[in-house]
Design an enzyme around this catalytic site. Structure first.
Site, PDB file in Angstrom:
ATOM      1  N   MET A 113      24.429  27.178  56.459  1.00  0.00           N
ATOM      2  CA  MET A 113      24.817  28.432  57.122  1.00  0.00           C
ATOM      3  C   MET A 113      25.491  28.106  58.457  1.00  0.00           C
ATOM      4  O   MET A 113      24.925  27.399  59.286  1.00  0.00           O
ATOM      5  CB  MET A 113      23.591  29.311  57.399  1.00  0.00           C
ATOM      6  CG  MET A 113      22.939  29.914  56.166  1.00  0.00           C
ATOM      7  SD  MET A 113      24.046  30.824  55.081  1.00  0.00           S
ATOM      8  CE  MET A 113      24.598  32.158  56.152  1.00  0.00           C
ATOM      9  N   HIS A 146      23.380  33.796  46.399  1.00  0.00           N
ATOM     10  CA  HIS A 146      22.743  33.324  47.637  1.00  0.00           C
ATOM     11  C   HIS A 146      21.583  34.276  47.955  1.00  0.00           C
ATOM     12  O   HIS A 146      21.804  35.408  48.368  1.00  0.00           O
ATOM     13  CB  HIS A 146      23.814  33.321  48.741  1.00  0.00           C
ATOM     14  CG  HIS A 146      23.308  32.986  50.111  1.00  0.00           C
ATOM     15  ND1 HIS A 146      24.084  33.119  51.244  1.00  0.00           N
ATOM     16  CD2 HIS A 146      22.097  32.525  50.548  1.00  0.00           C
ATOM     17  CE1 HIS A 146      23.389  32.759  52.311  1.00  0.00           C
ATOM     18  NE2 HIS A 146      22.182  32.410  51.921  1.00  0.00           N
ATOM     19  N   ASP A 157      25.691  37.828  47.916  1.00  0.00           N
ATOM     20  CA  ASP A 157      24.644  37.768  48.938  1.00  0.00           C
ATOM     21  C   ASP A 157      23.555  38.789  48.641  1.00  0.00           C
ATOM     22  O   ASP A 157      23.803  39.993  48.678  1.00  0.00           O
ATOM     23  CB  ASP A 157      25.253  38.040  50.318  1.00  0.00           C
ATOM     24  CG  ASP A 157      26.142  36.904  50.773  1.00  0.00           C
ATOM     25  OD1 ASP A 157      25.632  35.761  50.868  1.00  0.00           O
ATOM     26  OD2 ASP A 157      27.336  37.141  51.005  1.00  0.00           O
ATOM     27  N   HIS A 214      30.791  34.556  45.293  1.00  0.00           N
ATOM     28  CA  HIS A 214      29.570  34.429  46.106  1.00  0.00           C
ATOM     29  C   HIS A 214      28.919  35.808  46.267  1.00  0.00           C
ATOM     30  O   HIS A 214      29.554  36.758  46.721  1.00  0.00           O
ATOM     31  CB  HIS A 214      29.938  33.842  47.467  1.00  0.00           C
ATOM     32  CG  HIS A 214      28.771  33.519  48.338  1.00  0.00           C
ATOM     33  ND1 HIS A 214      28.024  32.368  48.199  1.00  0.00           N
ATOM     34  CD2 HIS A 214      28.212  34.200  49.376  1.00  0.00           C
ATOM     35  CE1 HIS A 214      27.068  32.347  49.116  1.00  0.00           C
ATOM     36  NE2 HIS A 214      27.149  33.454  49.838  1.00  0.00           N
ATOM     37  N   MET A 236      18.663  35.662  50.121  1.00  0.00           N
ATOM     38  CA  MET A 236      18.114  35.735  51.489  1.00  0.00           C
ATOM     39  C   MET A 236      16.934  36.691  51.400  1.00  0.00           C
ATOM     40  O   MET A 236      17.016  37.860  51.792  1.00  0.00           O
ATOM     41  CB  MET A 236      19.189  36.230  52.459  1.00  0.00           C
ATOM     42  CG  MET A 236      20.234  35.176  52.783  1.00  0.00           C
ATOM     43  SD  MET A 236      21.783  35.875  53.412  1.00  0.00           S
ATOM     44  CE  MET A 236      22.614  36.209  51.866  1.00  0.00           C
ATOM     45  N   MET A 239      20.063  40.290  49.885  1.00  0.00           N
ATOM     46  CA  MET A 239      19.200  40.390  51.081  1.00  0.00           C
ATOM     47  C   MET A 239      18.145  41.459  50.848  1.00  0.00           C
ATOM     48  O   MET A 239      18.452  42.527  50.310  1.00  0.00           O
ATOM     49  CB  MET A 239      20.045  40.786  52.296  1.00  0.00           C
ATOM     50  CG  MET A 239      21.250  39.891  52.516  1.00  0.00           C
ATOM     51  SD  MET A 239      22.167  40.391  53.986  1.00  0.00           S
ATOM     52  CE  MET A 239      23.630  39.352  53.834  1.00  0.00           C
ATOM     53  N   ASP A 278      28.922  28.504  54.775  1.00  0.00           N
ATOM     54  CA  ASP A 278      28.918  29.972  54.666  1.00  0.00           C
ATOM     55  C   ASP A 278      28.807  30.598  56.050  1.00  0.00           C
ATOM     56  O   ASP A 278      27.788  30.434  56.724  1.00  0.00           O
ATOM     57  CB  ASP A 278      27.725  30.391  53.783  1.00  0.00           C
ATOM     58  CG  ASP A 278      27.687  31.889  53.491  1.00  0.00           C
ATOM     59  OD1 ASP A 278      28.611  32.607  53.919  1.00  0.00           O
ATOM     60  OD2 ASP A 278      26.728  32.313  52.827  1.00  0.00           O
ATOM     61  N   SER A 290      32.973  35.924  49.404  1.00  0.00           N
ATOM     62  CA  SER A 290      31.720  36.670  49.431  1.00  0.00           C
ATOM     63  C   SER A 290      32.012  38.147  49.221  1.00  0.00           C
ATOM     64  O   SER A 290      32.691  38.777  50.045  1.00  0.00           O
ATOM     65  CB  SER A 290      31.026  36.472  50.781  1.00  0.00           C
ATOM     66  OG  SER A 290      30.059  37.488  50.954  1.00  0.00           O
TER      67      SER A 290
HETATM   68  C1  DX5 Z   1      25.875  36.078  55.608  1.00  0.00           C
HETATM   69  C2  DX5 Z   1      26.350  35.811  54.202  1.00  0.00           C
HETATM   70  C3  DX5 Z   1      27.764  35.415  54.077  1.00  0.00           C
HETATM   71  C4  DX5 Z   1      28.783  36.398  54.602  1.00  0.00           C
HETATM   72  C5  DX5 Z   1      29.967  35.615  55.053  1.00  0.00           C
HETATM   73  O1  DX5 Z   1      24.498  36.192  55.595  1.00  0.00           O
HETATM   74  O2  DX5 Z   1      25.569  34.763  53.635  1.00  0.00           O
HETATM   75  O3  DX5 Z   1      28.059  35.039  52.732  1.00  0.00           O
HETATM   76  O4  DX5 Z   1      29.173  37.355  53.669  1.00  0.00           O
HETATM   77  O5  DX5 Z   1      30.871  36.467  55.656  1.00  0.00           O
HETATM   78  P1  DX5 Z   1      32.027  35.944  56.629  1.00  0.00           P
HETATM   79  O6  DX5 Z   1      32.873  34.999  55.839  1.00  0.00           O
HETATM   80  O7  DX5 Z   1      32.733  37.205  57.012  1.00  0.00           O
HETATM   81  O8  DX5 Z   1      31.357  35.264  57.792  1.00  0.00           O
HETATM   82 ZN    ZN Z   2      26.173  33.961  51.649  1.00  0.00          ZN
END
Ligand code: DX5
Ligand code: ZN
Length: 213
Positions: free
Chosen positions: A135, A64, A33, A31, A66, A35, A173, A6
């Site tokens: 998750m 991903h 993220d 990956h 969110m 948000m 994840d 990620s």
């Molecule tokens: C959290 C994200 C993850 C995050 C994972 O909302 O979806 O992808 O970056 O990070 P680690 O591996 O540090 O838990």
């Molecule tokens: Zn993620």
């Protein structure tokens, strides 16, 4: 096990360098993220920065979402031709339609389950999915602690997909490390996302190899 680092835990001042480095170090997916500050209490990156990631990456993007308005964001990111786009089932009124829409754009559709959402919530979507993302932390931040109850959920999901769509991958994840990766593989996980574990490691190559179980 496929490995999807990620980039949330990358050095954003040197993003292209870090994305190239994880690809050279043997990751399978990148990956990303996204948000929006509404669905989760954090904001990350939009299409300008994700297009820079796409340029630097030599592996497919795993986006991903969110966010609250999934279709708006799918349309923003589709031109970057990611491998996968995943959206949260908790935030979508018409998930089946959105799955078909993502597929019609030539992108593999995936659905995400928050820690409280049961595996059975996506039973009737499974046939149309390429991947389910489970998750193992509450979405919003990297570096959180793994929630152990998701292991049972993965086992249930694994049984469901074997019955309905054995080609559908299971991705995990949140809080993934070399310590829990074998347990996750044994429960049925095919793809792991790892942010802080990979980017805090002194060698990306070793970190990714440790997760390739
Ligand atoms: C959290 C994200 C993850 C995050 C994972 O909302 O979806 O992808 O970056 O990070 P680690 O591996 O540090 O838990
Ligand atoms: Zn993620």
């Amino acid at each position: 096990m496929l490995v999807a680092p990620s980039v949330l835990s990358a050095d954003f001042g040197n993003l292209a360098r870090d994305v190239k480095a994880i690809c050279d170090a043997g990751c399978d997916l990148v990956h990303v993220d996204v948000m929006d500050g509404h669905f989760v209490p954090n904001m990350t990156i939009g299409p300008v920065v994700v297009s820079a990631i796409a340029k630097a990456a030599t592996k497919p993007l795993d986006i991903h979402l969110m966010v609250e308005n999934n279709t708006f964001f799918v349309d923003l990111f589709a031109p970057l031709k990611p491998g996968y786009i995943s959206f949260h089932i908790e935030e979508e009124k018409n998930p089946h339609r959105l799955v078909q829409y993502i597929r019609s754009l030539g992108i593999k559709p995936a659905v995400v389950l928050n820690p409280h959402t049961p595996a059975e919530a996506i039973e009737y979507l499974l046939l149309d999915l390429d991947m389910v993302l489970v998750m193992s932390v509450n979405p919003g931040f990297g570096g959180q602690k793994f929630i152990p109850t998701v292991v049972e959920k993965i086992q249930r999901l694994d049984a469901l997909r074997k019955k309905i769509n054995p080609n559908c991958l299971i991705e995990i994840d949140g809080g993934v490390t070399s310590q829990n990766i074998e347990l996750l593989r044994d429960a049925g996980v095919d793809v792991c996302v790892a942010g802080s574990y990979v980017f805090k490691h002194e060698s990306y190559e070793t970190a990714i190899a440790n997760l390739h179980v």
